[in-house]
Enzyme design. Sequence first.
Site, PDB file in Angstrom:
ATOM      1  N   ASP A 199      12.513   8.215 -36.423  1.00 37.89           N
ATOM      2  CA  ASP A 199      11.474   8.766 -35.554  1.00 37.89           C
ATOM      3  C   ASP A 199      10.747   7.609 -34.883  1.00 37.89           C
ATOM      4  O   ASP A 199      10.617   6.529 -35.474  1.00 37.89           O
ATOM      5  CB  ASP A 199      10.486   9.619 -36.374  1.00 37.89           C
ATOM      6  CG  ASP A 199       9.675  10.570 -35.491  1.00 37.89           C
ATOM      7  OD1 ASP A 199       9.977  11.778 -35.501  1.00 37.89           O
ATOM      8  OD2 ASP A 199       8.772  10.097 -34.777  1.00 37.89           O
ATOM      9  N   ARG A 257      -0.067  24.672 -32.769  1.00 33.45           N
ATOM     10  CA  ARG A 257       0.440  24.734 -31.393  1.00 33.45           C
ATOM     11  C   ARG A 257       0.363  26.175 -30.879  1.00 33.45           C
ATOM     12  O   ARG A 257       0.832  27.094 -31.514  1.00 33.45           O
ATOM     13  CB  ARG A 257       1.880  24.211 -31.333  1.00 33.45           C
ATOM     14  CG  ARG A 257       1.967  22.697 -31.472  1.00 33.45           C
ATOM     15  CD  ARG A 257       3.399  22.227 -31.501  1.00 33.45           C
ATOM     16  NE  ARG A 257       4.082  22.690 -32.703  1.00 33.45           N
ATOM     17  CZ  ARG A 257       5.390  22.534 -32.923  1.00 33.45           C
ATOM     18  NH1 ARG A 257       6.152  21.956 -32.025  1.00 33.45           N
ATOM     19  NH2 ARG A 257       5.931  22.973 -34.040  1.00 33.45           N
ATOM     20  N   LYS A 260       0.190  30.809 -37.773  1.00 34.04           N
ATOM     21  CA  LYS A 260       0.605  31.820 -38.758  1.00 34.04           C
ATOM     22  C   LYS A 260       0.299  31.270 -40.138  1.00 34.04           C
ATOM     23  O   LYS A 260       0.062  30.062 -40.282  1.00 34.04           O
ATOM     24  CB  LYS A 260       2.087  32.162 -38.596  1.00 34.04           C
ATOM     25  CG  LYS A 260       3.033  31.046 -38.981  1.00 34.04           C
ATOM     26  CD  LYS A 260       4.449  31.575 -38.985  1.00 34.04           C
ATOM     27  CE  LYS A 260       5.407  30.578 -39.592  1.00 34.04           C
ATOM     28  NZ  LYS A 260       6.782  31.029 -39.565  1.00 34.04           N
ATOM     29  N   CYS A 304       7.373  27.511 -30.842  1.00 33.91           N
ATOM     30  CA  CYS A 304       8.693  27.988 -30.411  1.00 33.91           C
ATOM     31  C   CYS A 304       8.629  29.213 -29.497  1.00 33.91           C
ATOM     32  O   CYS A 304       8.972  29.115 -28.318  1.00 33.91           O
ATOM     33  CB  CYS A 304       9.556  28.313 -31.618  1.00 33.91           C
ATOM     34  SG  CYS A 304       9.984  26.839 -32.553  1.00 33.91           S
ATOM     35  N   LEU A 360      15.224  27.837 -38.394  1.00 33.90           N
ATOM     36  CA  LEU A 360      14.241  27.856 -39.477  1.00 33.90           C
ATOM     37  C   LEU A 360      12.877  28.356 -39.013  1.00 33.90           C
ATOM     38  O   LEU A 360      12.474  28.155 -37.872  1.00 33.90           O
ATOM     39  CB  LEU A 360      14.110  26.482 -40.131  1.00 33.90           C
ATOM     40  CG  LEU A 360      13.562  25.297 -39.344  1.00 33.90           C
ATOM     41  CD1 LEU A 360      12.047  25.309 -39.258  1.00 33.90           C
ATOM     42  CD2 LEU A 360      14.009  24.017 -40.028  1.00 33.90           C
ATOM     43  N   GLY A 367       2.399  33.027 -31.497  1.00 34.57           N
ATOM     44  CA  GLY A 367       2.069  31.703 -30.990  1.00 34.57           C
ATOM     45  C   GLY A 367       3.044  30.726 -31.598  1.00 34.57           C
ATOM     46  O   GLY A 367       4.157  31.092 -31.948  1.00 34.57           O
ATOM     47  N   ALA A 404       1.705  44.543 -35.616  1.00 34.68           N
ATOM     48  CA  ALA A 404       0.860  44.450 -34.416  1.00 34.68           C
ATOM     49  C   ALA A 404      -0.375  43.631 -34.747  1.00 34.68           C
ATOM     50  O   ALA A 404      -0.804  43.563 -35.898  1.00 34.68           O
ATOM     51  CB  ALA A 404       0.463  45.848 -33.974  1.00 34.68           C
ATOM     52  N   GLY A 405      -0.934  43.033 -33.749  1.00 40.75           N
ATOM     53  CA  GLY A 405      -2.142  42.235 -33.955  1.00 40.75           C
ATOM     54  C   GLY A 405      -2.330  41.259 -32.819  1.00 40.75           C
ATOM     55  O   GLY A 405      -2.098  41.594 -31.654  1.00 40.75           O
ATOM     56  N   LYS A 423       4.434   8.502 -39.050  1.00 41.48           N
ATOM     57  CA  LYS A 423       5.243   9.565 -39.663  1.00 41.48           C
ATOM     58  C   LYS A 423       6.322   8.968 -40.562  1.00 41.48           C
ATOM     59  O   LYS A 423       6.544   9.421 -41.690  1.00 41.48           O
ATOM     60  CB  LYS A 423       5.882  10.377 -38.526  1.00 41.48           C
ATOM     61  CG  LYS A 423       6.243  11.778 -38.902  1.00 41.48           C
ATOM     62  CD  LYS A 423       6.837  12.510 -37.717  1.00 41.48           C
ATOM     63  CE  LYS A 423       5.798  13.211 -36.863  1.00 41.48           C
ATOM     64  NZ  LYS A 423       6.391  13.836 -35.671  1.00 41.48           N
TER      65      LYS A 423
HETATM   66  C1  UDX Z   1      10.315  31.169 -34.867  1.00 47.21           C
HETATM   67  C2  UDX Z   1      11.588  31.917 -35.263  1.00 47.21           C
HETATM   68  O1  UDX Z   1      11.272  32.953 -36.184  1.00 47.21           O
HETATM   69  C3  UDX Z   1      12.582  30.946 -35.868  1.00 47.21           C
HETATM   70  O2  UDX Z   1      13.785  31.606 -36.174  1.00 47.21           O
HETATM   71  C4  UDX Z   1      12.825  29.832 -34.880  1.00 47.21           C
HETATM   72  O3  UDX Z   1      13.707  28.867 -35.445  1.00 47.21           O
HETATM   73  C5  UDX Z   1      11.532  29.170 -34.462  1.00 47.21           C
HETATM   74  O4  UDX Z   1      10.629  30.135 -33.965  1.00 47.21           O
HETATM   75  P1  UDX Z   1       8.200  30.255 -36.191  1.00 47.21           P
HETATM   76  O5  UDX Z   1       7.700  29.710 -34.894  1.00 47.21           O
HETATM   77  O6  UDX Z   1       8.111  29.406 -37.414  1.00 47.21           O
HETATM   78  O7  UDX Z   1       9.722  30.677 -36.047  1.00 47.21           O
HETATM   79  O8  UDX Z   1       7.339  31.571 -36.466  1.00 47.21           O
HETATM   80  P2  UDX Z   1       7.606  33.123 -36.720  1.00 47.21           P
HETATM   81  O9  UDX Z   1       7.571  33.410 -38.161  1.00 47.21           O
HETATM   82  O10 UDX Z   1       8.763  33.601 -35.963  1.00 47.21           O
HETATM   83  O11 UDX Z   1       6.254  33.728 -36.095  1.00 47.21           O
HETATM   84  C6  UDX Z   1       5.964  33.538 -34.721  1.00 47.21           C
HETATM   85  C7  UDX Z   1       4.656  34.167 -34.346  1.00 47.21           C
HETATM   86  O12 UDX Z   1       4.782  35.573 -34.291  1.00 47.21           O
HETATM   87  C8  UDX Z   1       3.484  33.888 -35.274  1.00 47.21           C
HETATM   88  O13 UDX Z   1       2.344  33.569 -34.483  1.00 47.21           O
HETATM   89  C9  UDX Z   1       3.279  35.188 -36.006  1.00 47.21           C
HETATM   90  O14 UDX Z   1       1.946  35.364 -36.415  1.00 47.21           O
HETATM   91  C10 UDX Z   1       3.705  36.194 -34.962  1.00 47.21           C
HETATM   92  N1  UDX Z   1       4.173  37.471 -35.505  1.00 47.21           N
HETATM   93  C11 UDX Z   1       5.279  37.514 -36.297  1.00 47.21           C
HETATM   94  C12 UDX Z   1       3.506  38.661 -35.197  1.00 47.21           C
HETATM   95  O15 UDX Z   1       2.511  38.648 -34.458  1.00 47.21           O
HETATM   96  N2  UDX Z   1       3.980  39.838 -35.695  1.00 47.21           N
HETATM   97  C13 UDX Z   1       5.084  39.903 -36.489  1.00 47.21           C
HETATM   98  O16 UDX Z   1       5.442  41.007 -36.904  1.00 47.21           O
HETATM   99  C14 UDX Z   1       5.741  38.708 -36.803  1.00 47.21           C
END
Ligand code: UDX
Length: 441
Positions: free
Chosen positions: A30, A338, A331, A268, A148, A265, A260-261, A35
Site C-alpha cells: 500500500d 463513507r 451500517k 460501494c 465481501l 450508503g 426500509a429506513g 497503514k
Molecule cells: C455491499 C455489497 O453488499 C457487497 O456485496 C459488495 O461487495 C460491496 O457493497 P457493503 O457496502 O459492505 O456491501 O454494505 P451492505 O451490507 O450491502 O449495506 C449497504 C447499505 O444498505 C447500508 O447503508 C445498509 O444500512 C443499507 N441497507 C441494507 C438497507 O438500508 N436496507 C437493507 O435491507 C439492507
Amino acid sequence: MRISVIGCGYLGAVHAASMASLGHDVVGIDVDPGKVARLAAGTAPFYEPGLPELLAEVGRTGRLTFSTDMAAAAGATVHFLCVGTPQKHGEFRADLSYVESAFEALRPHLAPGDVVAGKSTVPVGTAEDLAARLAGSGASLVWNPEFLREGFAVQDTLHPDRLVYGLPTDDEGVPTPEGDAARALLDEVYAAPLSEGTPLVVTDYATSQLVKVAANSFLATKISFINAMAELCEATGADVTSLADAIGYDARIGRRFLNAGLGFGGGCLPKDIRAFMARAGELGVDQALSFLREVDAINMRRRVRMVDLAREVSAGSIVGKRVAVLGAAFKPNSDDIRDSPALSVAAQMQLQGAHVTVTDPQAVENARAKWPDLKYAATALEAAQDADVVVLATEWDEYRDMVPEDLGEVVAHRAIVDGRNVLDPKVWRAAGWTYRALGRP
Ligand code: UDX
C-alpha cells in the site's frame, strides 16, 4: 502460492490476511506508510470484526508481510489488485486513477507466467484495456470480482457465496491457453473454498466486470423498492415492516435487503450505481439503466424525510433544539462513514439550526475528522443528555436493545425517530415516548 495484494483498504487488508490464513505466502502493498506500519505490527487499521484475530493468527505463521514498495511484489505469482475506485469529483464516473497507478507500478515487477487478478469494482472495459497492456509480457490478467460485505468481510472472503473468474477468451468466448493457465492458478489460490463446494462461475472479462455492478445495482434497487413502499405506507397509514415480512415470505422475493429506513450508503452501493449509469451512457445504452436514477433519488429522499420527521416531533422546528443522533457509520459493525446516511442526516440538522450530538460505538473518530463541527459523545446516554429528539440512524445492537425508561431518564423530551425500523413502537410508546419511523404509522 506466493501472492501479492495491492491496496490494503477494507478489501485488500482482509484479502491479504485471509489468503495467508489459507496457507499462502502473502505480501500486502500500500502507498500509505501509516497503514502498512499498523498492518505490519499486526493491528487492523480500521474496525472489522474478526480481522484483529486473523492478523494475530497469521502473524504467528510469518506468512504475511506488508510493504510500501511495489518491488516487494516481485516473485509472487498471483497479484491481486484491490485498490479503490471512488466516485470522480463532480461526475458520476468512477475515478480509475488508483487502478492506473497501481497497475503501472506493478508492471515492471511482473514475470512471465504471473497473473494479475483484478478485484476492484471497475467500469466494464477496464480489464480489456489492462490486459492489452500486458500483451507480450508473458503475464496475464483475470478479473475476479469481490463481493465481501463490510462487517462480515473475513467470513465472506474465507467462505464466499460464489467465485467469479473473468478469463481472456478467443472470438468464440472460449478461454485462451493463457486463460486456462490463469484459471489453474486461481483454482490453487482458492483450493480451500472450492473444496467446500463454493459455486464457481468461469466467464469472460466483460461479464465478470458486469457481475459486480449488476449485483450491487440489484441490492440497491431492492432497498429503494422497499423505501418507495415506505413512502406509500406513510401516505396510507400502512406499516412497511409488516409489508416487507409479508412479501418476503415469497421465496422469489425473499426478506433479506428489504429493510426500509434511511437507505443505503457506504463506499460501494451509491458510487457503484452512479458509475454504472455513467458507463451505460458511454456505451450508448443509458436507457437500460435510467431506473437507477430513480433508485438513487428514492434513497436520497429518505434522508430528507428523516430530517422532516425530526422536525415534526420537535413541534415543527429543530432550530435551537438538541438532537442526539445514534450512529455515524453507514451500517452497524463498521467504522466506515463513507456516504453515511446517518452523518448526512446529522449534518443536515446541524446546518438547519439544531444542536446535534452524534455517537457511534466505532465510527466517532472517523466522523469527527470529516465533520469536526458536530458534537460527539461516547455513548447513547451521553449523547441523549437533555435531548429534545433522539434519532436512531445506524442499527447497532446496543441501540436496538436500548431500554426506553433508561433513555427517558436523561432526555428533555421523550421523542424518538427510528430511522432503521428496529425499535418496537408499542414498547416505546408505552414508556411515554413519541415514536416516529420511516414507513410506519
Ligand atoms: C455491499 C455489497 O453488499 C457487497 O456485496 C459488495 O461487495 C460491496 O457493497 P457493503 O457496502 O459492505 O456491501 O454494505 P451492505 O451490507 O450491502 O449495506 C449497504 C447499505 O444498505 C447500508 O447503508 C445498509 O444500512 C443499507 N441497507 C441494507 C438497507 O438500508 N436496507 C437493507 O435491507 C439492507
